[in-house]
Write a protein that holds these residues in place. Structure first.
Motif, mmCIF file in Angstrom:
data_model
loop_
_atom_site.group_PDB
_atom_site.id
_atom_site.type_symbol
_atom_site.label_atom_id
_atom_site.label_comp_id
_atom_site.label_asym_id
_atom_site.label_seq_id
_atom_site.Cartn_x
_atom_site.Cartn_y
_atom_site.Cartn_z
ATOM 1 N N ARG A 529 49.705 42.074 36.913
ATOM 2 C CA ARG A 529 49.209 40.741 36.551
ATOM 3 C C ARG A 529 49.819 39.654 37.428
ATOM 4 O O ARG A 529 49.236 38.579 37.580
ATOM 5 N N GLN A 530 51.009 39.958 37.987
ATOM 6 C CA GLN A 530 51.647 38.964 38.866
ATOM 7 C C GLN A 530 51.114 39.022 40.294
ATOM 8 O O GLN A 530 51.160 38.026 41.004
ATOM 9 N N VAL A 531 50.624 40.184 40.713
ATOM 10 C CA VAL A 531 50.167 40.296 42.108
ATOM 11 C C VAL A 531 48.674 40.032 42.239
ATOM 12 O O VAL A 531 48.153 39.941 43.355
ATOM 13 N N LEU A 532 47.969 39.930 41.139
ATOM 14 C CA LEU A 532 46.534 39.683 41.178
ATOM 15 C C LEU A 532 46.228 38.271 40.714
ATOM 16 O O LEU A 532 46.912 37.711 39.858
ATOM 17 N N GLU A 533 45.202 37.695 41.295
ATOM 18 C CA GLU A 533 44.736 36.363 40.932
ATOM 19 C C GLU A 533 43.290 36.466 40.449
ATOM 20 O O GLU A 533 42.569 37.398 40.811
ATOM 21 N N PRO A 534 42.850 35.511 39.629
ATOM 22 C CA PRO A 534 41.445 35.520 39.205
ATOM 23 C C PRO A 534 40.521 35.023 40.321
ATOM 24 O O PRO A 534 39.800 34.031 40.175
ATOM 25 N N ILE A 539 39.483 40.488 42.101
ATOM 26 C CA ILE A 539 38.651 41.111 41.071
ATOM 27 C C ILE A 539 37.822 42.240 41.678
ATOM 28 O O ILE A 539 37.668 43.316 41.084
ATOM 29 N N LEU A 540 37.307 42.026 42.887
ATOM 30 C CA LEU A 540 36.523 43.060 43.561
ATOM 31 C C LEU A 540 37.396 44.285 43.850
ATOM 32 O O LEU A 540 36.958 45.433 43.700
ATOM 33 N N LEU A 560 43.037 38.615 33.635
ATOM 34 C CA LEU A 560 42.704 37.681 34.714
ATOM 35 C C LEU A 560 41.622 36.706 34.288
ATOM 36 O O LEU A 560 41.670 35.520 34.640
ATOM 37 N N LEU A 561 40.650 37.181 33.539
ATOM 38 C CA LEU A 561 39.598 36.276 33.073
ATOM 39 C C LEU A 561 40.155 35.251 32.096
ATOM 40 O O LEU A 561 39.745 34.086 32.098
ATOM 41 N N ARG A 562 41.103 35.680 31.266
ATOM 42 C CA ARG A 562 41.716 34.716 30.349
ATOM 43 C C ARG A 562 42.623 33.741 31.089
ATOM 44 O O ARG A 562 42.761 32.587 30.695
ATOM 45 N N TYR A 563 43.232 34.216 32.162
ATOM 46 C CA TYR A 563 44.133 33.370 32.952
ATOM 47 C C TYR A 563 43.358 32.394 33.833
ATOM 48 O O TYR A 563 43.868 31.343 34.226
ATOM 49 N N ALA A 564 42.103 32.737 34.156
ATOM 50 C CA ALA A 564 41.313 31.917 35.073
ATOM 51 C C ALA A 564 41.040 30.540 34.481
ATOM 52 O O ALA A 564 40.785 30.402 33.280
ATOM 53 N N ASP A 566 38.610 27.031 34.444
ATOM 54 C CA ASP A 566 37.163 26.952 34.256
ATOM 55 C C ASP A 566 36.399 27.177 35.557
ATOM 56 O O ASP A 566 35.373 27.888 35.586
ATOM 57 N N ASN A 567 36.886 26.587 36.646
ATOM 58 C CA ASN A 567 36.189 26.761 37.925
ATOM 59 C C ASN A 567 36.222 28.225 38.372
ATOM 60 O O ASN A 567 35.217 28.778 38.835
ATOM 61 N N GLN A 568 37.385 28.855 38.244
ATOM 62 C CA GLN A 568 37.495 30.256 38.629
ATOM 63 C C GLN A 568 36.607 31.131 37.756
ATOM 64 O O GLN A 568 35.931 32.045 38.245
ATOM 65 N N PHE A 569 36.593 30.850 36.483
ATOM 66 C CA PHE A 569 35.785 31.644 35.562
ATOM 67 C C PHE A 569 34.301 31.539 35.913
ATOM 68 O O PHE A 569 33.581 32.540 35.965
#
Length: 867
Positions: A529-534, A539-540, A560-564, A566-569
């Motif tokens: 969870r620390q090395v991945l970003e939304p 995600i791909l 990641l979706l919860r961490y994103a 609004d723009n990222q989501f």
């Protein structure tokens, strides 16, 4: 003077309050009502002497002292009369007027209701009591003050009232304000959900206490003391004339903020014991310092008493103890004195350290070798240095703490054994952080690489900071792999520091690979969870990576979706390559994400409507409304797959009586809405659930305005017929709005010759016609309608007939319009005067199936007359 309130309880169709000088809260009164009655059933002809109860009320406002008498004046067995005296709780805690209260309760007669008055009583202090004799006090007092706090029941105690009164007088304020007791009870008693602290019971009631969760004490059976302070508390509570568990000097010792704790008595007893031992056993000073450092005594009072005694004790240590033992004493007392302003004591300690070093330098070395995590021994260094003289090498740990950084770095870079000793000492770990910064570059790098395999715990983070900051991408990956191997990534802070370094040098790809091929664990997934970003890229990667377990992948996607934001989501779900997959991968349990997606208006419409139907059954009614209110506009403006009407009807149903009718009408019939969609919307509005339909009926004027604003009357016949039904049903509640709607829409309808609007005209035109007929002048709102003139109804009839006869409209709808205008004869006569009248009248006659029998007869009669 102290104000006391009084209540009297007794039998009156059951045990109840007979009289009171005060009104209590419901909970307080229920407590007094219950505790004023005797507990447990009395045996036939059983009698008991009047007894005392004492307890606080739940609100904390009053403390109650009550006496209960057996009431033989009532025929019903087991009845009692109780007089309760209520004292302000704070007054009771600090100045308990025991004697004055007891004088109010001492009577051979049953209390009368007239005694329930407010009374002023005298304050009393230092009340003397008779001593307690022939009572096994040790077991009871041990249970109350020296062991785990539990309620106590005492069987067959002699004079329980005197015992209770002495205890109440002896307690300190905080405990006295909460203490609850009864001098006679046939079964357990409770107050506020807890057992009374102390109850006295006859031996024949033991069976009732078989499930008692507290201590059971035999009041007459002697028991050996189990604690060394038992005799002291017996003397204080039951033998001295004025019972007091804490003396004034002990209260000063404890300090006001600490007096009111259950451990206060034990602290004072221990203090008294250690003070007595100090002359014979100097090491008792350590216990005294423990008490001083406990935070439960007054620093000022303790230091005044302790400093001279510590000085005397330390002067005896050198003669009384062997060197090793003496240094242990020095070590212990140094740490205990740390942070204390004790100039006299510190001077004596320095003298002792100097003397011991001179007579036994080896023991001084051992002293220096012991860990010093709090730097407590630094103040003794000058004295020890003097004592060593030609001194030997100091302890390794202490030496490293004092050594220059280059020496420190050089030593640990040469010895794994030393490193293993160093890395387990938090003080030295903190020192390493400074050493690696201050030491020469080559030494620092060498020491860092030597230390690296041993840095596997988060407490070693200070030493790791500067080392990790110099690692390459591959070294970061190797160290993270090592942390996984030796500790399963439990060193969370070290792992996070490595990931931060990898991010700085663009080495996250290597870190991901390490995690990917590590054994599954919650700690590993936490690092993922620390090395991945939304982001689309990350995600791909997750979606395409086969090496990650399905459950881990799903959990990470959800995180990641919860961490994103609004723009990222929005960007993730709108991305063609992954948006559909994300919606499919969101688990059924992640309703929050599904709701968040539903509330977006950027999803493809078919995906959006499908998700709406999946999510709505899962959420509470409040969220159903929120979702429906958010998506209704988009759904009304669009075509989508599936049963459109069913979804729209469901949304309208959830909005119900809170539906904004005008708002949904604007969405549904806006000029930019396709005619087929607008037609569908009008049909749905007409069959909407009643609460929503009623709100739409209130927006008939907005419906008319919207239809008028469209470039042409391009809707379907079913849509216009549905609109007609809506308009007709609005008349009863929204008559004025329907007139306004008619004024807006009828002119446009008259020009829609080739559109199926005749049923709508049959609803709206009569509203205008009746207004014309009933007004002495043309109403203001009609003067500006081009199809009308000052001639009112005549011209209106002419324009109506002309519109029908030149259009594709159903002739029967003209008859229906005439019926609703209440002017069939004149309107059909207008037809008869028009070109092609004979043919059109025949068409009317053959198109009357839409009329009811009564109206059909009227029309047919007029047609017959015209023929």
């Amino acid at each position: 003077m102290i104000t006391a309130q009084t209540q009297v309880h007794g039998y009156r169709k059951g045990h109840q309050l007979l009289a009171s000088s005060v009104v209590l809260s419901k909970d307080d009164q229920l407590t007094v009502d219950r505790l004023s009655d005797v507990t447990g059933p009395l045996r036939p002809k059983e009698k008991f002497a009047p007894y005392i109860s004492a307890y606080p009320l739940p609100s904390g406002t009053y403390y109650v002292i009550a006496r209960t008498w057996q009431d033989f004046s009532v025929l019903r067995a087991g009845c009692v009369r109780t007089k309760s005296v209520l004292i302000d709780a704070q007054t009771w805690a600090f100045k308990p007027p025991l004697a004055s209260v007891l004088s109010l309760l001492e009577s051979d007669e049953l209390p009368d209701v007239n005694e329930a008055t407010s009374i002023e009583i005298n304050e009393q202090f230092e009340e003397a009591f008779l001593p307690i004799l022939n009572f096994n006090a040790s077991e009871m007092l041990e249970a109350l003050f020296l062991e785990e706090a539990k309620p106590v029941v005492v069987f067959d105690a002699p004079n329980p009232e005197l015992i209770s009164l002495r205890l109440l007088a002896a307690l300190w304020p905080e405990l006295r304000s909460k203490f609850a007791l009864s001098t006679f009870s046939l079964s357990p008693r409770k107050i506020g959900g807890r057992d009374l602290d102390l109850v006295f019971a006859p031996s024949n009631a033991k069976a009732k206490f078989s499930d008692w969760g507290g201590r059971r004490v035999d009041g007459r059976s002697p028991r050996a003391d189990r604690h060394r302070w038992t005799k002291s508390i017996i003397r204080r509570a039951f033998e001295e004339p004025v019972p007091r568990l804490l003396s004034e000097s002990e209260i000063d010792l404890l300090g006001e903020k600490n007096v009111f704790s259950t451990s206060a008595l034990r602290i004072t007893l221990l203090w008294e014991e250690l003070i007595d031992k100090l002359d014979v056993t100097p090491t008792a000073a350590l216990g005294l310092l423990d008490i001083a450092n406990s935070g439960k005594v007054s620093s000022v009072a303790v230091m005044e008493i302790l400093q001279p005694k510590l000085s005397d004790a330390m002067r005896k240590i050198a003669d009384d103890l062997m060197p090793d033992d003496a240094w242990e004493f020095v070590s212990a007392i140094t740490q205990k004195m740390q942070g204390r302003n004790m100039p006299v004591g510190r001077a004596a300690l320095n003298e002792l350290a100097l003397h011991l070093t001179q007579v036994a330098p080896e023991s001084a070395i051992k002293f220096l070798q012991q860990p010093d995590p709090k730097s407590a021994f630094g103040d003794l260094t000058p004295a020890i240095a003097k004592g060593l003289g030609r001194g030997r090498s100091p302890n390794v740990e202490q030496f490293l703490l004092d050594a220059p950084s280059n020496i420190f770095a050089q030593l640990i870079s040469q010895s794994d054994e030393l490193i293993r000793r160093v890395v387990i000492d938090d003080k030295l770990i903190n020192r390493i952080e400074v050493v690696l910064i201050e030491a020469e570059s080559e030494l620092s790098e060498k020491a860092g690489k030597k230390l690296l395999p041993y840095l596997v715990e988060d407490r070693q983070l200070p030493a790791a900071r500067s080392i990790f900051q110099k690692l390459s991408s591959q070294e970061v990956a190797d160290e993270l792999r090592w942390l996984g191997k030796v500790g399963n990534f439990n060193a969370k802070e070290l792992s996070a520091l490595l990931i931060d370094r990898a991010r700085e040098i663009e080495g996250l790809s290597a870190v991901r690979d390490v995690l990917l091929y590590s054994s599954f664990s919650d700690e590993r997934d936490a690092l993922f969870r620390q090395v991945l970003e939304p982001s689309v890229t990350d995600i791909l990667w997750l979606l395409e990576e086969d090496g990650l377990a399905e459950s881990s992948c799903t959990n990470l996607l959800v995180y990641l979706l919860r961490y994103a934001d609004d723009n990222q989501f929005v960007n993730l779900l709108a991305e063609e390559t992954i948006g559909r997959q994300l919606l499919e991968r969101i688990p059924e349990t992640a309703v929050d994400l599904q709701v968040r997606a539903v509330l977006l208006d950027t999803l493809p419409i078919n995906a959006h409507t499908s998700l709406i139907q999946v999510v709505i059954p899962k959420v509470m009614d409040r969220q159903k409304f929120e979702i429906a209110d958010r998506v209704i506009g988009r759904c009304l403006c669009s075509q989508f797959a599936g049963d459109e009407a069913a979804l729209l009807l469901m949304l309208l149903g959830f909005l119900g009586s809170k539906l904004d009718g005008e708002r949904v009408v604007r969405y549904a019939l806006d000029t930019g809405v396709d005619a087929e969609v607008a037609s569908r919307n009008l049909i749905v509005f007409n069959i909407a659930p009643l609460p929503a339909r009623y709100r739409i009926l209130g927006a008939v004027k907005e419906i008319a305005r919207a239809l008028q604003s469209r470039q042409s009357m391009d809707l379907s016949e079913e849509a216009y017929n549905s609109c007609a039904m809506l308009m007709a049903d609005s008349e009863q509640e929204y008559g004025k709005a329907l007139v306004d709607a008619s004024v807006l829409l009828v002119p446009s309808l008259f020009y829609a010759y080739q559109r199926p609007v005749s049923q709508l005209i049959a609803v709206l035109f009569p509203k205008i016609y009746k207004e014309l007929a009933s007004a002495s002048d043309v109403p203001d709102f009609l003067k500006y309608i081009s199809i009308f003139d000052w001639d009112r109804c005549k011209i209106a009839r002419k324009e109506l007939v002309k519109a029908f006869m030149t259009s594709s409209w159903k002739p029967g709808d003209l008859a229906l319009t005439a019926i609703r205008c209440n002017d069939v004869s004149r309107i059909l006569k207008r037809v008869a005067k028009s070109h092609g009248a004979k043919e059109y009248l025949a068409r009317i006659e053959y198109d009357l199936e839409g009329l009811n029998d009564k109206d059909r007869v009227i029309v047919e009669r007029v047609l017959a007359e015209l023929r």
